[in-house]
Design a protein around this motif. Structure first.
Motif, mmCIF file in Angstrom:
data_model
loop_
_atom_site.group_PDB
_atom_site.id
_atom_site.type_symbol
_atom_site.label_atom_id
_atom_site.label_comp_id
_atom_site.label_asym_id
_atom_site.label_seq_id
_atom_site.Cartn_x
_atom_site.Cartn_y
_atom_site.Cartn_z
ATOM 1 N N THR A 42 -8.277 25.919 -10.862
ATOM 2 C CA THR A 42 -9.345 25.175 -10.052
ATOM 3 C C THR A 42 -8.725 23.599 -10.220
ATOM 4 N N ALA A 43 -8.218 22.948 -11.272
ATOM 5 C CA ALA A 43 -7.644 21.583 -11.387
ATOM 6 C C ALA A 43 -6.773 21.603 -10.324
ATOM 7 N N GLY A 44 -5.511 22.377 -10.322
ATOM 8 C CA GLY A 44 -4.559 22.530 -9.231
ATOM 9 C C GLY A 44 -5.238 22.358 -7.645
ATOM 10 N N GLN A 45 -6.060 23.228 -7.566
ATOM 11 C CA GLN A 45 -6.733 23.039 -6.103
ATOM 12 C C GLN A 45 -7.377 21.777 -6.027
ATOM 13 N N THR A 46 -7.955 21.283 -6.797
ATOM 14 C CA THR A 46 -8.724 20.121 -6.511
ATOM 15 C C THR A 46 -7.842 18.804 -6.663
ATOM 16 N N ARG A 47 -6.659 18.814 -7.137
ATOM 17 C CA ARG A 47 -5.868 17.812 -6.956
ATOM 18 C C ARG A 47 -5.249 17.878 -5.650
ATOM 19 N N GLN A 48 -4.959 19.160 -4.869
ATOM 20 C CA GLN A 48 -4.459 19.251 -3.648
ATOM 21 C C GLN A 48 -5.362 18.732 -2.603
ATOM 22 N N ILE A 49 -6.579 19.027 -2.928
ATOM 23 C CA ILE A 49 -7.727 18.894 -1.990
ATOM 24 C C ILE A 49 -7.836 17.169 -1.796
ATOM 25 N N LEU A 50 -7.687 16.553 -2.889
ATOM 26 C CA LEU A 50 -7.970 15.129 -2.962
ATOM 27 C C LEU A 50 -6.823 14.518 -2.380
ATOM 28 N N GLN A 51 -5.492 14.973 -2.544
ATOM 29 C CA GLN A 51 -4.416 14.568 -1.783
ATOM 30 C C GLN A 51 -4.583 14.644 -0.212
ATOM 31 N N LYS A 52 -5.056 15.865 0.308
ATOM 32 C CA LYS A 52 -5.486 15.997 1.659
ATOM 33 C C LYS A 52 -6.603 15.013 2.009
ATOM 34 N N ALA A 53 -7.586 14.657 1.215
ATOM 35 C CA ALA A 53 -8.786 13.745 1.674
ATOM 36 C C ALA A 53 -7.842 12.225 1.584
ATOM 37 N N ASP A 54 -6.976 11.902 0.830
ATOM 38 C CA ASP A 54 -6.188 10.609 0.816
ATOM 39 C C ASP A 54 -5.711 10.507 2.224
ATOM 40 N N ALA A 55 -4.949 11.511 2.687
ATOM 41 C CA ALA A 55 -4.312 11.362 4.102
ATOM 42 C C ALA A 55 -5.223 11.259 5.033
ATOM 43 N N LEU A 56 -6.241 12.020 5.326
ATOM 44 C CA LEU A 56 -7.165 11.964 6.093
ATOM 45 C C LEU A 56 -8.019 10.812 6.238
ATOM 46 N N LEU A 57 -8.381 10.126 5.359
ATOM 47 C CA LEU A 57 -9.146 8.899 5.156
ATOM 48 C C LEU A 57 -8.121 7.799 5.695
ATOM 49 N N LYS A 58 -6.770 7.788 5.166
ATOM 50 C CA LYS A 58 -5.967 6.907 5.616
ATOM 51 C C LYS A 58 -5.577 6.974 7.069
ATOM 52 N N SER A 59 -5.731 8.296 7.745
ATOM 53 C CA SER A 59 -5.492 8.405 9.187
ATOM 54 C C SER A 59 -6.543 7.655 9.928
ATOM 55 N N VAL A 60 -7.799 7.389 9.438
ATOM 56 C CA VAL A 60 -8.807 6.757 10.209
ATOM 57 C C VAL A 60 -9.132 5.151 9.496
ATOM 58 N N GLY A 61 -8.224 4.931 8.739
ATOM 59 C CA GLY A 61 -8.126 3.383 8.136
ATOM 60 C C GLY A 61 -8.921 3.243 7.161
ATOM 61 N N ALA A 62 -9.201 4.236 6.395
ATOM 62 C CA ALA A 62 -10.065 4.345 5.203
ATOM 63 C C ALA A 62 -9.212 4.604 3.774
ATOM 64 N N ASP A 63 -10.009 4.710 2.506
ATOM 65 C CA ASP A 63 -9.452 4.973 1.455
ATOM 66 C C ASP A 63 -10.539 5.497 0.581
ATOM 67 N N ARG A 64 -10.160 6.080 -0.786
ATOM 68 C CA ARG A 64 -11.219 6.612 -1.731
ATOM 69 C C ARG A 64 -12.087 5.388 -1.950
ATOM 70 N N SER A 65 -11.639 4.230 -2.074
ATOM 71 C CA SER A 65 -12.736 3.106 -2.113
ATOM 72 C C SER A 65 -13.871 3.241 -1.466
ATOM 73 N N ARG A 66 -13.957 3.589 -0.460
ATOM 74 C CA ARG A 66 -15.066 3.853 0.905
ATOM 75 C C ARG A 66 -15.920 5.089 0.640
ATOM 76 N N LEU A 67 -15.621 5.927 -0.387
ATOM 77 C CA LEU A 67 -16.561 6.921 -0.413
ATOM 78 C C LEU A 67 -18.017 6.821 -0.546
ATOM 79 N N LEU A 68 -18.840 7.424 0.253
ATOM 80 C CA LEU A 68 -20.358 7.461 0.219
ATOM 81 C C LEU A 68 -21.023 8.744 -0.550
ATOM 82 N N CYS A 69 -20.502 9.750 -0.265
ATOM 83 C CA CYS A 69 -20.963 11.159 -0.811
ATOM 84 C C CYS A 69 -19.918 11.923 -0.761
ATOM 85 N N ALA A 70 -20.171 12.859 -1.888
ATOM 86 C CA ALA A 70 -19.052 14.130 -1.927
ATOM 87 C C ALA A 70 -20.062 15.453 -2.236
#
Length: 117
Positions: free
Chosen positions: A37-65
């Protein structure tokens, strides 16, 4: 009428939707589903970083999870990976629940909403 942008889409979903300055990521799962679970979580969060970056955002802009766990006993393991990933960024509103998944090797799925830049 406000424009809706859809990115990385196929016939069943858009990986990213942007509407009125809000960024919606679809539910993300790990590519290496043999990881715990920890490993899968880390992978998912890496994906999230890349997706957010692709639209000009980053994790500091998170509203809801929204987080779904196959086994709620893994809550602490997921949470440790989550806190490390936040790395001091302001945490979003968040819910975590137990869930059964269509694919048995998925241990966690995370969906995020963020403010655009």
């Amino acid at each position: 009428m406000a424009k809706i942008e859809r990115h990385q889409k196929d016939e069943k979903l858009s990986r990213i939707v942007v509407h009125k300055g809000t960024i919606y990521l679809s539910g993300l799962t790990a590519d290496d589903r043999k990881a715990d679970t920890a490993g899968q979580t880390r992978q998912i969060l890496q994906k999230a970083d890349a997706l957010l970056k692709s639209v000009g955002a980053d994790r500091s802009r998170l509203l809801c999870a929204q987080i779904w766990l196959k086994d709620v006993a893994d809550f602490d393991a997921m949470n440790k990976a989550w806190v490390v990933w936040l790395d001091g960024a302001e945490p979003p509103a968040r819910a975590t629940v137990g869930a059964s998944f269509a694919l048995p090797d998925i241990r966690v799925e995370i969906q995020l909403t963020a403010a655009g830049s």
